[in-house]
Design an enzyme around this catalytic site. Structure first.
Site, PDB file in Angstrom:
ATOM      1  N   ASP A   5     -20.167  26.022  41.269  1.00 58.62           N
ATOM      2  CA  ASP A   5     -19.681  24.483  41.682  1.00 58.62           C
ATOM      3  C   ASP A   5     -18.435  24.555  42.590  1.00 58.62           C
ATOM      4  OD1 ASP A   5     -19.690  21.759  41.854  1.00 58.62           O
ATOM      5  OD2 ASP A   5     -18.828  21.425  39.635  1.00 58.62           O
ATOM      6  N   HIS A  53     -18.641  24.220  35.572  1.00 53.62           N
ATOM      7  CA  HIS A  53     -17.325  24.132  34.710  1.00 53.62           C
ATOM      8  C   HIS A  53     -17.344  25.047  33.482  1.00 53.62           C
ATOM      9  CE1 HIS A  53     -17.192  19.647  36.488  1.00 53.62           C
ATOM     10  NE2 HIS A  53     -17.379  20.853  37.314  1.00 53.62           N
ATOM     11  N   GLU A  86     -24.519  20.901  46.776  1.00 51.72           N
ATOM     12  CA  GLU A  86     -24.200  21.038  45.210  1.00 51.72           C
ATOM     13  C   GLU A  86     -25.389  21.876  44.742  1.00 51.72           C
ATOM     14  OE1 GLU A  86     -22.153  19.998  43.367  1.00 51.72           O
ATOM     15  OE2 GLU A  86     -20.661  18.532  44.279  1.00 51.72           O
ATOM     16  N   ASP A 139     -12.910  22.104  46.373  1.00 53.54           N
ATOM     17  CA  ASP A 139     -12.299  22.252  45.186  1.00 53.54           C
ATOM     18  C   ASP A 139     -12.992  22.567  44.067  1.00 53.54           C
ATOM     19  OD1 ASP A 139     -13.466  19.662  45.395  1.00 53.54           O
ATOM     20  OD2 ASP A 139     -12.474  18.951  43.753  1.00 53.54           O
ATOM     21  N   GLU A 166     -13.494  16.536  45.137  1.00 51.42           N
ATOM     22  CA  GLU A 166     -14.769  15.986  44.746  1.00 51.42           C
ATOM     23  C   GLU A 166     -14.557  16.042  43.401  1.00 51.42           C
ATOM     24  OE1 GLU A 166     -18.823  16.146  42.853  1.00 51.42           O
ATOM     25  OE2 GLU A 166     -17.105  17.442  42.832  1.00 51.42           O
ATOM     26  N   GLU A 167     -13.937  16.828  42.477  1.00 51.81           N
ATOM     27  CA  GLU A 167     -14.071  16.936  41.182  1.00 51.81           C
ATOM     28  C   GLU A 167     -13.063  16.114  40.611  1.00 51.81           C
ATOM     29  OE1 GLU A 167     -15.801  18.602  39.512  1.00 51.81           O
ATOM     30  OE2 GLU A 167     -16.339  20.647  40.633  1.00 51.81           O
ATOM     31  N   HIS A 210     -18.164  20.825  48.817  1.00 55.66           N
ATOM     32  CA  HIS A 210     -16.682  20.473  48.610  1.00 55.66           C
ATOM     33  C   HIS A 210     -15.834  22.029  48.097  1.00 55.66           C
ATOM     34  CE1 HIS A 210     -17.271  21.017  43.942  1.00 55.66           C
ATOM     35  NE2 HIS A 210     -18.272  20.411  44.494  1.00 55.66           N
TER      36      HIS A 210
END
Length: 336
Positions: A82, A308, A131, A60, A107-108, A58
């Site tokens: 991530d 994150h 991932e 994003d 995705e997030e 992903h």
């Protein structure tokens, strides 16, 4: 080539819903290396080629400004783990091997890119989803996710009276939910985890009622489907009602598939001892597994505990190894 793409992607902000600039970086990368690439209707980056394996991760990230810098062969920046480490490694491996590639958006938030992909693309022969698993591990399972909203309303009454109002009902409902899913299990992965996300309540604008809304998420182990949780919640809901957003079914794939086998072999070639991982969260692999009946696994560089966080960073040496692992894996799986 390898590290410059990663740094360019990390240096290009791409919070969910605003991924276009990073998507342009990917499109330009493929075009510079003689591959056709474009963005589709939702913003996914498509670079189709040998569909014996689809490499996908992903674009994003979650919000958060982290200074992009390299210190001691470590790259710092939002998304470095991530999942732009996986994204850049997969794009590089796709160019080196001729494998198909898609960089998905959203995705997030809600996996809108992956959901659009499975609805508008033919199923590939195999999928490697990107991932962070660590360069020497393969992720085989993710719990599912069921978002829920509890809403209740009661007439206003004088505060001196003993009748329960909507806020009482909402808090009592949540306590009953927690008790119902208070299961003893060896691991978090094997349990249903209810988590309250938001609680709002008070007297309505017209003064005639007390309203309460509680939003929550339920993480689902492989043996528990969304229907099972919904049935339990229905039995617990005496007052008010529960509604649901789009859910993710849990996924657990076999370690004996060609994809997992190819990844393990490539890790061994790089001097690693491959391990298997089960994640307590969700990913786009939940979406792919629900729609496509092909072998798949998740793989990518980086420590997922840094996802994150304000200290998100990735070892560039680990990233380099992951590129070689993905290239060797794609070589094994590609047929053309």
């Amino acid at each position: 080539m390898t590290r410059s793409l990663l740094r360019d992607l990390v240096a290009t902000p791409s919070v969910s819903g605003d991924e276009a600039a990073a998507a342009d970086v990917l499109v330009e990368f493929f075009e510079e290396h003689g591959r056709e690439a474009w963005t589709d209707a939702v913003g996914n980056v498509r670079a189709p080629a040998d569909d014996s394996v689809l490499l996908t991760s992903h674009v994003d990230t979650v919000p958060g400004d982290i200074e992009v810098r390299v210190e001691d062969d470590t790259l710092y920046g939002r998304g470095s783990v991530d999942a732009k480490g996986s994204l850049a490694a997969m794009a590089t491996a796709a160019v080196e091997t001729g494998a198909s590639f898609v960089g998905v958006v959203g995705e997030e938030r809600d996996s809108r890119g992956a959901r659009h992909l499975v609805a508008n693309r033919e199923e590939p022969d195999a999928v490697v989803n990107g991932e962070p698993s660590g360069w020497d591990a393969v992720t085989l399972g993710y719990r599912g996710l069921l978002p829920a909203r509890y809403e209740v309303e009661t007439p206003t009454a004088h505060g001196s009276l003993p009748e329960a109002n909507a806020i009482d009902h909402a808090t009592a409902w949540w306590e009953s939910v927690r008790a119902a899913f208070d299961e003893a299990s060896e691991t978090v992965f094997e349990t249903v985890t209810p988590t309250p996300l938001d609680l709002n309540g008070g007297t309505s604008g017209d003064g005639l009622s007390v309203d309460a809304t509680l939003t929550a998420s339920f993480r689902l182990p492989p043996e528990t489907g969304a229907a099972d949780v919904k049935e339990t919640l229905a039995d617990l809901t005496e007052h008010g009602s529960v509604s649901y957003d789009q859910h993710y079914q849990p996924v657990m794939v076999s370690p004996r598939t060609p994809v997992a086998g190819a990844l393990r072999a490539a890790i061994r070639e790089e001097g690693g001892s491959p391990g298997h991982v089960r994640k307590t969260g969700t990913s786009d692999m939940n979406v792919y597994a629900a729609a496509w009946d092909c072998p798949m696994a998740t793989y990518g560089p980086g420590d997922s505990e840094l996802d994150h966080t304000p200290n998100e960073h990735i070892s560039l040496a680990e990233y380099d190894r992951s590129v070689r692992v993905l290239s060797a894996t794609a070589d094994r799986l590609c047929t053309s």
